[in-house]
Design an enzyme around this catalytic site. Sequence first.
Site, mmCIF file in Angstrom:
data_model
loop_
_atom_site.group_PDB
_atom_site.id
_atom_site.type_symbol
_atom_site.label_atom_id
_atom_site.label_comp_id
_atom_site.label_asym_id
_atom_site.label_seq_id
_atom_site.Cartn_x
_atom_site.Cartn_y
_atom_site.Cartn_z
ATOM 1 N N ASP A 14 -11.992 -3.398 1.390
ATOM 2 C CA ASP A 14 -12.634 -3.978 2.576
ATOM 3 C C ASP A 14 -14.147 -3.919 2.370
ATOM 4 O O ASP A 14 -14.835 -3.070 2.954
ATOM 5 C CB ASP A 14 -12.216 -3.186 3.826
ATOM 6 C CG ASP A 14 -10.721 -3.225 4.037
ATOM 7 O OD1 ASP A 14 -10.210 -4.262 4.476
ATOM 8 O OD2 ASP A 14 -10.050 -2.216 3.702
ATOM 9 N N HIS A 16 0.871 -1.172 0.000
ATOM 10 C CA HIS A 16 0.000 0.000 0.000
ATOM 11 C C HIS A 16 0.914 1.231 0.000
ATOM 12 O O HIS A 16 1.849 1.320 0.812
ATOM 13 C CB HIS A 16 -0.855 0.036 1.261
ATOM 14 C CG HIS A 16 -2.011 -0.916 1.259
ATOM 15 N ND1 HIS A 16 -1.879 -2.250 1.021
ATOM 16 C CD2 HIS A 16 -3.347 -0.695 1.465
ATOM 17 C CE1 HIS A 16 -3.082 -2.820 1.087
ATOM 18 N NE2 HIS A 16 -3.985 -1.894 1.354
ATOM 19 N N GLU A 25 -1.995 6.050 -0.605
ATOM 20 C CA GLU A 25 -3.423 6.090 -0.247
ATOM 21 C C GLU A 25 -3.611 7.383 0.557
ATOM 22 O O GLU A 25 -4.301 8.290 0.117
ATOM 23 C CB GLU A 25 -3.793 4.849 0.583
ATOM 24 C CG GLU A 25 -5.243 4.819 1.055
ATOM 25 C CD GLU A 25 -5.568 3.649 2.002
ATOM 26 O OE1 GLU A 25 -4.627 3.081 2.604
ATOM 27 O OE2 GLU A 25 -6.763 3.323 2.144
HETATM 28 N N1 ADE Z 1 -5.960 -2.700 5.882
HETATM 29 C C1 ADE Z 1 -7.193 -2.958 5.446
HETATM 30 N N2 ADE Z 1 -7.596 -2.012 4.587
HETATM 31 C C2 ADE Z 1 -6.576 -1.131 4.469
HETATM 32 C C3 ADE Z 1 -6.368 0.058 3.729
HETATM 33 N N3 ADE Z 1 -7.309 0.563 2.923
HETATM 34 N N4 ADE Z 1 -5.198 0.706 3.876
HETATM 35 C C4 ADE Z 1 -4.264 0.215 4.691
HETATM 36 N N5 ADE Z 1 -4.416 -0.886 5.405
HETATM 37 C C5 ADE Z 1 -5.549 -1.568 5.299
HETATM 38 ZN ZN ZN Z 2 -6.059 -2.125 1.207
#
Ligand code: ADE
Ligand code: ZN
Length: 352
Positions: free
Chosen positions: A290, A208, A211
């Site tokens: 999620d 990730h 974000e």
């Molecule tokens: N864990 C679950 N969803 C996440 C997200 N969007 N960003 C970082 N960690 C996560």
């Molecule tokens: Zn994620």
Amino acid sequence: MNHTIDFSRIPRERLPALLRTMPKAELHIHIEGSLEPEMIFALAQRNGVKLAYPNVEALRAAYAFSNLQSFLDIYYAGASVLLHERDFFDLGFAYLEKAAAENVRCAEIFFDPQTHTARGVPIQHAILGLSHACRRAHAEWGMHARLILCFLRHLSEAEAMATLEAALPWREQFIGVGLDSSERGHPPEKFAQVFAHARALGLHGVAHAGEEGPPAYIEAALDVLKVERIDHGVRSVESPALVQRLARERMPLTVCPLSNVKLCVFPTLADHNLPELLAAGLCVTVNSDDPAYFGGYVNQNYLETFAALPALGAREAYTLARNGFEASFASAADKARWIGELDAHFARAAAA
Ligand code: ADE
Ligand code: ZN
């Protein structure tokens, strides 16, 4: 790009059906984030776990997030009901059943072992339960489902390394490592050694980045962790040089539009920069992140994003689905088969 399909023959009103039925990949799904409130309560009862909320409605009412951390606090609390191998199997299979119904052919699924081992759950309960669900999905629907072990970036690199070592007896059950949890203040370079170790073991790497974190985190994920995909990456647009590099290297971004709105990365879907990323030539994919927390699974992400953004039409639907297959870690033969199916699907739609 496929030059034989006349995308202009597919009118906008046929897009929702096309988006639902097209074959697709999902490359950014946290299995713990597919834990629906109903399953949280069912598992709490089965396992004798006490919850902070009296019922499903009260829990769902708490799903109002102001940023990533406000979500993570509730997401880790929800995962506390997962104890036994059977719980992980049930969770994984419930997701895969939904994904199969949404025409997902290939799912590369994140799991967070440290969320469970911190509560005394043996790591193999997660790995074996989830990998059993993946095999069952293949037997039932011919689905290609694989696991990616994620390190929690708010914890130390030593803890990530210990987690990788603890997982190695089950090395054949997962295909890669990832990096998730609180991004700000936890840059990728913190995990340089554990990603190098994973790479030496033949594992794929993803992280990730971008974000909530700055473009520099995306660059560090590429240069230091040497990842093969960037999860999210939407803040790359703040650096034109980085956008050019991502396009040149055809580095996939696993974008999650509904997540980005729920965690206030963008005010609304109409403000999402997915069309801009696509127009810049980036290998963008659409994913759910999620889904139990953010208002929908992968098809809902496609449907709402296309409804909100007039720049997205049949050509973009094809490109996004194709990018998903190309960006997967599946074999060249599997990718070619799925893309052939996608081509046939769009050719039929254009001929109708
Ligand atoms: N864990 C679950 N969803 C996440 C997200 N969007 N960003 C970082 N960690 C996560
Ligand atoms: Zn994620």
